[in-house]
Scaffold this motif. Structure first.
Motif, PDB file in Angstrom:
ATOM      1  N   HIS A 190       0.837  -1.206   0.000  1.00 25.03           N
ATOM      2  CA  HIS A 190       0.000   0.000   0.000  1.00 25.03           C
ATOM      3  C   HIS A 190       0.871   1.256   0.000  1.00 25.03           C
ATOM      4  O   HIS A 190       0.433   2.317  -0.417  1.00 25.03           O
ATOM      5  CB  HIS A 190      -0.928  -0.007   1.205  1.00 25.03           C
ATOM      6  CG  HIS A 190      -2.034  -1.022   1.082  1.00 25.03           C
ATOM      7  ND1 HIS A 190      -3.191  -0.778   0.390  1.00 25.03           N
ATOM      8  CD2 HIS A 190      -2.141  -2.293   1.527  1.00 25.03           C
ATOM      9  CE1 HIS A 190      -3.977  -1.844   0.427  1.00 25.03           C
ATOM     10  NE2 HIS A 190      -3.346  -2.788   1.118  1.00 25.03           N
ATOM     11  N   ASP A 197      -7.641  -2.531  -0.929  1.00 28.86           N
ATOM     12  CA  ASP A 197      -8.431  -3.459  -0.112  1.00 28.86           C
ATOM     13  C   ASP A 197      -9.906  -3.170  -0.374  1.00 28.86           C
ATOM     14  O   ASP A 197     -10.336  -2.014  -0.238  1.00 28.86           O
ATOM     15  CB  ASP A 197      -8.147  -3.255   1.378  1.00 28.86           C
ATOM     16  CG  ASP A 197      -6.708  -3.588   1.755  1.00 28.86           C
ATOM     17  OD1 ASP A 197      -6.114  -4.466   1.115  1.00 28.86           O
ATOM     18  OD2 ASP A 197      -6.189  -2.952   2.694  1.00 28.86           O
ATOM     19  N   ASP A 246      -5.247 -13.112   2.654  1.00 25.27           N
ATOM     20  CA  ASP A 246      -5.700 -11.748   2.921  1.00 25.27           C
ATOM     21  C   ASP A 246      -6.699 -11.447   1.809  1.00 25.27           C
ATOM     22  O   ASP A 246      -6.329 -10.923   0.768  1.00 25.27           O
ATOM     23  CB  ASP A 246      -4.486 -10.806   2.877  1.00 25.27           C
ATOM     24  CG  ASP A 246      -4.848  -9.366   3.183  1.00 25.27           C
ATOM     25  OD1 ASP A 246      -6.046  -9.069   3.387  1.00 25.27           O
ATOM     26  OD2 ASP A 246      -3.916  -8.524   3.198  1.00 25.27           O
ATOM     27  N   HIS A 249      -7.387  -8.081  -0.229  1.00 30.20           N
ATOM     28  CA  HIS A 249      -6.199  -7.399  -0.743  1.00 30.20           C
ATOM     29  C   HIS A 249      -5.871  -7.769  -2.196  1.00 30.20           C
ATOM     30  O   HIS A 249      -5.770  -8.950  -2.538  1.00 30.20           O
ATOM     31  CB  HIS A 249      -5.006  -7.760   0.150  1.00 30.20           C
ATOM     32  CG  HIS A 249      -3.700  -7.183  -0.277  1.00 30.20           C
ATOM     33  ND1 HIS A 249      -3.265  -5.936   0.127  1.00 30.20           N
ATOM     34  CD2 HIS A 249      -2.728  -7.664  -1.090  1.00 30.20           C
ATOM     35  CE1 HIS A 249      -2.080  -5.697  -0.409  1.00 30.20           C
ATOM     36  NE2 HIS A 249      -1.729  -6.732  -1.160  1.00 30.20           N
TER      37      HIS A 249
HETATM   38 ZN    ZN Z   1      -4.142  -4.649   1.486  1.00 26.34          ZN
END
Ligand code: ZN
Length: 269
Positions: A190, A197, A246, A249
């Motif tokens: 990021h 996200d 994740d 993401h």
């Molecule tokens: Zn992320």
């Protein structure tokens, strides 16, 4: 030596040295050369050549059989050592420590997108993220066409997916933030304006779960694969395909979607 031969010898000596046999880019280095035409201009056996003259070392020669070493101190070659498989037919649950895309050589991304918060910020561009479905304007880097690629993701989601999925994806909980990954010393993607996200309402994260008695994390995903496929089409990989999953993401890693670094599913007629 005759005058003609001497002249020929002088001309040959003045020309660029001939390429050293074997000093060609390794097969998986070609994934970077093909995937980043704006910023990567070639390579040799030992380094990737950026268009601004910088050279990124390819192989540090260290043994990476220990996963922590691979994760915390990879070289560029290691970042494409696991092949990402696009589409719905992926390993689920992912095998232990199978993380195509989670292994990152940060100096490469610093060279592409900026090595400080201010440098990255100066290269951000707005993306109209699913505005018709309740989204908002977000910031991504314009380097390597990343902001434009995310805009195409948004346009395709708006055009192709039903309202429920559009509204889920429209909920964006972050793009550019200059930070390290929570609980680690590793810089988050990021930080470079190449990650987003989305859909936190249906997201799962390995670190929100407890490992079982063998220390294994149990894979879980509730995120719709229709959205994943559209991101992949435009050069983004999904954190939902990692052992350390994740699922909200996505990050721009087109080298992992380029042969021979991509794991293309075999289609049977
Ligand atoms: Zn992320």
């Amino acid at each position: 030596m005759t005058g003609g031969l001497l002249l020929l010898a002088l001309v040959l000596a003045a020309a660029a040295p001939p390429p050293v046999p074997g000093d060609t880019p390794p097969p998986t280095m070609r994934c970077f050369i093909a995937a980043y035409p704006e910023t990567v201009c070639g390579g040799s056996a030992d380094a990737l050549a950026l268009c601004d003259g910088a050279r990124i070392p390819w192989d540090d020669g260290r043994d990476k059989s220990d996963f922590d070493t691979l994760l915390n101190a990879p070289d560029l070659q290691d970042t494409v050592s696991m092949r990402y498989r696009p589409g719905r037919d992926y390993a689920s649950p992912p095998p232990l420590n199978f993380e195509p895309g989670r292994i990152r050589y940060v100096p490469f991304f610093e060279a592409l997108y900026g090595a400080t918060r201010a440098e990255v910020k100066a290269k951000l561009a707005p993306v109209r993220w699913l505005l018709a479905s309740g989204g908002k304007v977000v910031q991504m880097t314009r380097v390597n066409g990343v902001a434009a690629a995310l805009q195409r993701v948004s346009d395709d989601i708006e055009r192709e997916l039903p309202r429920e999925l559009r509204e889920l994806a429209a909920k964006c909980s972050g793009t550019f933030v200059w930070r390290e990954i929570h609980g680690t010393g590793r810089r988050s993607m990021h930080s470079f304006g190449v990650a987003i996200d989305v859909g936190v309402a249906r997201s799962d994260y390995w670190d929100w779960t407890r490992p079982d008695k063998d220390g294994r994390y149990r894979y879980r995903n509730r995120f719709p694969l229709e959205v994943v496929e559209i991101f992949e089409r435009h050069g983004f990989v999904w954190g939902g395909k990692w052992y350390h999953f994740d699922t909200m993401h996505f990050e721009y890693r087109p080298e992992l979607l380029t042969p021979p670094c991509v794991d293309t599913p075999v289609t049977t007629p």
